[in-house]
Design a protein around this motif. Structure first.
Motif, PDB file in Angstrom:
ATOM      1  N   MET A   1      15.732 -18.118  22.588  1.00 18.80           N
ATOM      2  CA  MET A   1      15.935 -16.949  21.642  1.00 18.80           C
ATOM      3  C   MET A   1      17.280 -17.095  21.463  1.00 18.80           C
ATOM      4  SD  MET A   1      16.069 -13.248  23.594  1.00 18.80           S
ATOM      5  CE  MET A   1      17.267 -13.580  24.882  1.00 18.80           C
ATOM      6  N   GLN A   2      17.659 -16.402  20.267  1.00 18.35           N
ATOM      7  CA  GLN A   2      18.939 -16.438  19.568  1.00 18.35           C
ATOM      8  C   GLN A   2      19.816 -15.398  20.255  1.00 18.35           C
ATOM      9  OE1 GLN A   2      18.562 -16.119  15.351  1.00 18.35           O
ATOM     10  NE2 GLN A   2      20.606 -16.943  15.065  1.00 18.35           N
ATOM     11  N   LYS A   3      20.966 -15.816  20.613  1.00 16.81           N
ATOM     12  CA  LYS A   3      21.869 -14.893  21.240  1.00 16.81           C
ATOM     13  C   LYS A   3      22.611 -13.817  20.036  1.00 16.81           C
ATOM     14  CE  LYS A   3      25.478 -14.459  24.552  1.00 16.81           C
ATOM     15  NZ  LYS A   3      25.414 -14.322  25.914  1.00 16.81           N
ATOM     16  N   LEU A   4      22.832 -12.702  20.240  1.00 19.11           N
ATOM     17  CA  LEU A   4      23.559 -11.788  19.262  1.00 19.11           C
ATOM     18  C   LEU A   4      24.706 -11.720  19.395  1.00 19.11           C
ATOM     19  CD1 LEU A   4      22.586 -10.009  17.051  1.00 19.11           C
ATOM     20  CD2 LEU A   4      22.143  -8.064  18.512  1.00 19.11           C
ATOM     21  N   LYS A   5      25.578 -12.163  18.474  1.00 21.18           N
ATOM     22  CA  LYS A   5      27.009 -12.144  18.755  1.00 21.18           C
ATOM     23  C   LYS A   5      27.615 -10.726  18.701  1.00 21.18           C
ATOM     24  CE  LYS A   5      27.738 -16.504  16.944  1.00 21.18           C
ATOM     25  NZ  LYS A   5      28.468 -17.468  15.780  1.00 21.18           N
ATOM     26  N   LEU A   6      26.988  -9.754  18.086  1.00 18.24           N
ATOM     27  CA  LEU A   6      27.502  -8.259  17.922  1.00 18.24           C
ATOM     28  C   LEU A   6      27.246  -7.291  19.315  1.00 18.24           C
ATOM     29  CD1 LEU A   6      28.395  -6.561  15.711  1.00 18.24           C
ATOM     30  CD2 LEU A   6      26.014  -5.909  15.311  1.00 18.24           C
ATOM     31  N   LEU A   7      26.391  -8.142  20.059  1.00 16.95           N
ATOM     32  CA  LEU A   7      25.977  -7.454  21.350  1.00 16.95           C
ATOM     33  C   LEU A   7      27.044  -6.996  22.212  1.00 16.95           C
ATOM     34  CD1 LEU A   7      22.921  -6.628  22.471  1.00 16.95           C
ATOM     35  CD2 LEU A   7      23.282  -8.732  23.895  1.00 16.95           C
ATOM     36  N   LEU A  10      28.116  -3.603  20.525  1.00 15.77           N
ATOM     37  CA  LEU A  10      26.963  -2.582  20.631  1.00 15.77           C
ATOM     38  C   LEU A  10      26.802  -1.965  21.907  1.00 15.77           C
ATOM     39  CD1 LEU A  10      24.310  -4.073  18.484  1.00 15.77           C
ATOM     40  CD2 LEU A  10      25.423  -2.292  18.098  1.00 15.77           C
ATOM     41  N   ALA A  11      27.218  -2.868  23.290  1.00 13.86           N
ATOM     42  CA  ALA A  11      26.977  -2.362  24.377  1.00 13.86           C
ATOM     43  C   ALA A  11      28.119  -1.505  24.772  1.00 13.86           C
ATOM     44  CB  ALA A  11      27.251  -3.537  25.274  1.00 13.86           C
ATOM     45  N   ARG A  12      29.256  -1.546  24.275  1.00 11.10           N
ATOM     46  CA  ARG A  12      30.489  -0.743  24.544  1.00 11.10           C
ATOM     47  C   ARG A  12      30.283   0.546  23.644  1.00 11.10           C
ATOM     48  NH1 ARG A  12      33.482  -5.376  23.966  1.00 11.10           N
ATOM     49  NH2 ARG A  12      34.136  -4.542  21.574  1.00 11.10           N
ATOM     50  N   HIS A  13      29.943   0.477  22.389  1.00 11.69           N
ATOM     51  CA  HIS A  13      29.804   1.303  21.595  1.00 11.69           C
ATOM     52  C   HIS A  13      28.700   2.285  22.059  1.00 11.69           C
ATOM     53  CE1 HIS A  13      29.706   3.850  17.810  1.00 11.69           C
ATOM     54  NE2 HIS A  13      28.496   3.407  17.755  1.00 11.69           N
ATOM     55  N   HIS A  14      27.875   2.038  22.624  1.00 15.64           N
ATOM     56  CA  HIS A  14      26.687   2.921  23.167  1.00 15.64           C
ATOM     57  C   HIS A  14      26.683   3.015  24.732  1.00 15.64           C
ATOM     58  CE1 HIS A  14      23.937   3.018  19.559  1.00 15.64           C
ATOM     59  NE2 HIS A  14      24.384   1.871  19.388  1.00 15.64           N
ATOM     60  N   GLY A  15      27.806   2.694  25.231  1.00 11.51           N
ATOM     61  CA  GLY A  15      28.105   2.869  26.817  1.00 11.51           C
ATOM     62  C   GLY A  15      27.168   2.229  27.708  1.00 11.51           C
ATOM     63  N   VAL A  16      26.661   0.990  27.428  1.00 14.00           N
ATOM     64  CA  VAL A  16      25.816   0.274  28.353  1.00 14.00           C
ATOM     65  C   VAL A  16      26.407  -0.843  28.688  1.00 14.00           C
ATOM     66  CG1 VAL A  16      23.631  -0.892  28.078  1.00 14.00           C
ATOM     67  CG2 VAL A  16      23.689   1.238  26.753  1.00 14.00           C
ATOM     68  N   ARG A  20      22.557  -5.067  30.682  1.00 10.33           N
ATOM     69  CA  ARG A  20      21.724  -4.103  30.422  1.00 10.33           C
ATOM     70  C   ARG A  20      21.389  -4.282  28.953  1.00 10.33           C
ATOM     71  NH1 ARG A  20      16.840  -2.186  31.393  1.00 10.33           N
ATOM     72  NH2 ARG A  20      16.755  -0.194  30.351  1.00 10.33           N
ATOM     73  N   ALA A  21      22.576  -4.616  27.923  1.00 17.11           N
ATOM     74  CA  ALA A  21      22.341  -4.743  26.570  1.00 17.11           C
ATOM     75  C   ALA A  21      21.511  -6.116  26.469  1.00 17.11           C
ATOM     76  CB  ALA A  21      23.803  -4.855  26.062  1.00 17.11           C
ATOM     77  N   ASN A  22      21.937  -7.106  26.977  1.00 16.85           N
ATOM     78  CA  ASN A  22      21.102  -8.553  27.072  1.00 16.85           C
ATOM     79  C   ASN A  22      19.726  -8.057  27.423  1.00 16.85           C
ATOM     80  OD1 ASN A  22      23.131 -10.252  26.263  1.00 16.85           O
ATOM     81  ND2 ASN A  22      24.064 -10.242  28.204  1.00 16.85           N
ATOM     82  N   GLU A  23      19.531  -7.313  28.237  1.00 15.77           N
ATOM     83  CA  GLU A  23      18.108  -6.984  28.641  1.00 15.77           C
ATOM     84  C   GLU A  23      17.315  -6.349  27.776  1.00 15.77           C
ATOM     85  OE1 GLU A  23      14.403  -6.925  30.436  1.00 15.77           O
ATOM     86  OE2 GLU A  23      16.176  -8.276  31.133  1.00 15.77           O
ATOM     87  N   LEU A  24      17.850  -5.541  27.058  1.00 15.05           N
ATOM     88  CA  LEU A  24      17.403  -4.667  26.104  1.00 15.05           C
ATOM     89  C   LEU A  24      17.092  -5.543  24.795  1.00 15.05           C
ATOM     90  CD1 LEU A  24      19.393  -1.397  26.435  1.00 15.05           C
ATOM     91  CD2 LEU A  24      17.097  -1.704  26.928  1.00 15.05           C
ATOM     92  N   TRP A  25      18.191  -6.623  24.495  1.00 18.57           N
ATOM     93  CA  TRP A  25      17.848  -7.513  23.391  1.00 18.57           C
ATOM     94  C   TRP A  25      16.685  -8.180  23.617  1.00 18.57           C
ATOM     95  CZ3 TRP A  25      18.298  -8.429  18.724  1.00 18.57           C
ATOM     96  CH2 TRP A  25      18.182  -9.812  18.255  1.00 18.57           C
ATOM     97  N   ARG A  26      16.499  -8.563  25.016  1.00 16.39           N
ATOM     98  CA  ARG A  26      15.065  -9.483  25.178  1.00 16.39           C
ATOM     99  C   ARG A  26      13.966  -8.855  24.990  1.00 16.39           C
ATOM    100  NH1 ARG A  26      18.708 -11.907  28.965  1.00 16.39           N
ATOM    101  NH2 ARG A  26      18.146 -10.447  30.640  1.00 16.39           N
ATOM    102  N   GLN A  27      14.253  -7.660  25.245  1.00 11.61           N
ATOM    103  CA  GLN A  27      13.079  -6.670  25.157  1.00 11.61           C
ATOM    104  C   GLN A  27      12.724  -6.401  23.650  1.00 11.61           C
ATOM    105  OE1 GLN A  27      13.486  -2.876  27.223  1.00 11.61           O
ATOM    106  NE2 GLN A  27      13.580  -3.869  29.156  1.00 11.61           N
ATOM    107  N   ALA A  28      13.675  -6.314  22.981  1.00 11.73           N
ATOM    108  CA  ALA A  28      13.504  -6.077  21.541  1.00 11.73           C
ATOM    109  C   ALA A  28      12.845  -7.187  20.764  1.00 11.73           C
ATOM    110  CB  ALA A  28      15.049  -5.593  20.851  1.00 11.73           C
ATOM    111  N   VAL A  29      13.408  -8.513  21.284  1.00 10.71           N
ATOM    112  CA  VAL A  29      12.803  -9.634  20.713  1.00 10.71           C
ATOM    113  C   VAL A  29      11.392 -10.080  21.040  1.00 10.71           C
ATOM    114  CG1 VAL A  29      12.892 -12.241  20.664  1.00 10.71           C
ATOM    115  CG2 VAL A  29      15.128 -10.673  20.476  1.00 10.71           C
ATOM    116  N   THR A  52      14.592  -2.123  16.879  1.00  9.18           N
ATOM    117  CA  THR A  52      14.281  -1.797  18.070  1.00  9.18           C
ATOM    118  C   THR A  52      15.450  -1.750  19.065  1.00  9.18           C
ATOM    119  OG1 THR A  52      11.975  -2.773  17.712  1.00  9.18           O
ATOM    120  CG2 THR A  52      12.532  -2.539  19.997  1.00  9.18           C
ATOM    121  N   LEU A  53      16.493  -2.898  18.805  1.00  8.50           N
ATOM    122  CA  LEU A  53      17.441  -2.727  19.964  1.00  8.50           C
ATOM    123  C   LEU A  53      18.215  -1.429  19.837  1.00  8.50           C
ATOM    124  CD1 LEU A  53      19.320  -4.459  21.706  1.00  8.50           C
ATOM    125  CD2 LEU A  53      20.604  -5.085  19.791  1.00  8.50           C
TER     126      LEU A  53
END
Length: 123
Positions: A1-7, A10-16, A20-29, A52-53
């Motif tokens: 699975m490709q790792k998202l460099k922006l994650l 995005l996690a800080r921006h959404h307060g996550v 948890r953001a890595n888990e949500l990225w895995r779910q989105a993929v 989806t992310l």
């Protein structure tokens, strides 16, 4: 699975948290794999994963905020009046009639002046 460099951003921006953001990225993929062919990872595949992310982050970030921390209570947004919106629509509708009336006055003035020129030319 490709790792998202922006994650992390995005996690800080959404307060996550980042975990948890890595888990949500895995779910989105995983959802993108389900929706599109996992072997042909096209631009549609990655666009679906990113959409989806964003949805998952938006939902997860809101769930962590208490109702007392919100800047504006949700009840106030629902109780706003529709009068300004209706009034703006009325003004837009009236503008069409005002423009038509101005056009008719201008046409009437033009033809009145043209008729005077014809009468004066005949004398």
């Amino acid at each position: 699975m490709q790792k998202l460099k922006l994650l992390p951003w995005l996690a800080r921006h959404h307060g996550v948290s980042l975990e948890r953001a890595n888990e949500l990225w895995r779910q989105a993929v995983a959802l993108a794999d389900f929706e599109h062919d996992a072997n042909a990872q096209s631009s549609d595949y990655w666009a679906y994963a990113m959409r989806t992310l964003f949805k998952l982050l938006r939902c997860d970030g809101r769930a962590l905020v208490d109702a007392g921390q919100l800047e504006q209570p949700l009840a106030l947004a629902a109780s706003r009046s529709a009068v300004p919106l209706i009034d703006s629509q009325r003004r837009l509708g009236a503008a069409t009639f005002d423009a038509a009336e101005a056009f008719l006055h201008a046409a009437n003035d033009y033809w009145s002046r043209a008729a005077l020129h014809v009468v004066e030319a005949r004398r």
